[in-house]
Design an enzyme around this catalytic site. Structure first.
Site, PDB file in Angstrom:
ATOM      1  N   PRO A   2       0.685  -1.231   0.133  1.00  0.00           N
ATOM      2  CG  PRO A   2      -0.710  -1.520   1.799  1.00  0.00           C
ATOM      3  CD  PRO A   2       0.632  -1.971   1.293  1.00  0.00           C
ATOM      4  CD  GLU A   3       3.623   2.911  -4.060  1.00  0.00           C
ATOM      5  OE1 GLU A   3       3.735   4.009  -4.486  1.00  0.00           O
ATOM      6  OE2 GLU A   3       3.919   2.056  -4.658  1.00  0.00           O
ATOM      7  CG  HIS A  92      -0.898 -14.404   8.191  1.00  0.00           C
ATOM      8  ND1 HIS A  92       0.314 -15.087   9.030  1.00  0.00           N
ATOM      9  CD2 HIS A  92      -1.008 -15.249   7.185  1.00  0.00           C
ATOM     10  CE1 HIS A  92       0.648 -15.816   8.323  1.00  0.00           C
ATOM     11  NE2 HIS A  92       0.133 -16.142   7.139  1.00  0.00           N
ATOM     12  NE  ARG A 111       6.397  -9.918   2.665  1.00  0.00           N
ATOM     13  CZ  ARG A 111       6.600  -9.594   1.335  1.00  0.00           C
ATOM     14  NH1 ARG A 111       5.776  -9.743   0.313  1.00  0.00           N
ATOM     15  NH2 ARG A 111       7.587  -8.876   1.116  1.00  0.00           N
ATOM     16  NE  ARG A 153      20.660  13.765  -1.393  1.00  0.00           N
ATOM     17  CZ  ARG A 153      19.405  13.191  -0.736  1.00  0.00           C
ATOM     18  NH1 ARG A 153      18.328  14.039  -0.268  1.00  0.00           N
ATOM     19  NH2 ARG A 153      19.551  11.856  -0.377  1.00  0.00           N
TER      20      ARG A 153
END
Length: 270
Positions: A2-3, A92, A111, A153
DNA sequence: ACTGGATCCTGACTGC
DNA sequence: TGCAGTCAGGATCCAG
């Protein structure tokens, strides 16, 4: 995975089911998540408390209760669903908030990269959130700020976009899609980039469109009502290694950037 | 200060 | 069929 768009989709789906409810108690079965779940702290914040709101900051969900807040991160495989108390716990499912209507809000996470954290005070001051960069639509996020933050950078732009201190909520899928849209190679070093205006526009547009489509269902993401997202149909490069670029038909390539897969069109993106 | 690699976790998949 | 190895990746931690 999920973003921001997936988390926002969960938030929108969940809030109508929580609004007006009160939490009766908390039940923790597995406390080993990203950080150990503090059941006593959760109970102190949630038990007997009324649901006042559900907001989002980056990829974090912020659940406001009358006695405090619950911060939740879905990690890779986290899932929040409101189900009947009769429903058996899935393998889970790690914890639940029992509501006053015989339903409960369950957190499951195969997870266990996710997190559920109770806080008494302002959740935005929690160390996890205090360090976050601006939301994508924050007016403080400007092309010149990005240019300034990247000056000198050498970090690849694909990694830079996923740096939560730069902008909150972008992960691997949307980083690839944003860079495709703006025509930049994922391995371009940020210090050399001049197109911050176009990049920020693409970033906002990709995330807006993904939110409008209910996020992307890649592998197993489901919104809290069990529906998949639909934005994956609009993914141009992510997960499409070897398939033709939608613009020029050149096969999409995969490249490892800082240990993560970035997908890109070697002809359209330079 | 900046960069990149290791780490946490489980299940799906690949190759032998 | 089974088993080992690889990959997925958000965020933190640490070494150079």
């Amino acid at each position: 995975m999920p973003e921001l768009p997936e988390v926002e989709t969960v938030r929108r789906g969940l809030w109508p089911l929580l609004q007006g409810r009160r939490v009766e108690r908390v039940s923790v079965r597995q406390s080993r998540l990203r950080w150990p779940v503090d059941e006593a702290a959760l109970a102190a914040v949630a038990a007997g408390a009324a649901c006042l709101g559900l907001t989002r900051r980056g990829k974090y969900l912020l659940w406001q209760l009358s006695s405090g807040w619950v911060i939740c991160h879905l990690g890779m495989t986290g899932c929040l669903r409101v189900v009947s108390r009769d429903e058996a716990w899935e393998k889970h499912a790690h914890l639940a908030f029992l509501l006053d209507n015989q339903e409960e809000l369950r957190f499951s996470d195969t997870r266990r990269f996710g997190a559920v954290i109770a806080v008494k005070g302002n959740p935005l001051e929690h160390p996890l959130l205090a360090a976050l960069g601006p939301e994508p639509w924050d007016p403080l996020l400007t092309p010149s700020r990005l240019a300034q933050g990247s000056r000198g950078r050498r970090v690849p732009v694909h990694a830079f976009l996923q740096d939560a201190k730069v902008v909150a909520g972008v992960g691997n899928i949307y980083a690839s899609e944003i860079l495709f849209r703006v025509g930049l190679s994922p391995v371009r070093e940020v210090g050399e980039i001049a197109e911050w205006d176009a990049l920020l526009t693409a970033l906002r547009r990709v995330l807006e469109e993904a939110v409008a489509q209910g996020g992307s269902t890649v592998r197993d993401f489901r919104s809290s009502d069990g529906r998949p997202g639909y934005f994956q149909q609009y993914l141009n490069v992510y997960g499409r290694e070897g398939l033709p670029c939608p613009t020029c038909q050149t096969p999409v390539q995969r490249v490892a950037v800082r240990g993560r897969s970035a997908f890109w069109c070697p002809r359209c993106q330079g």
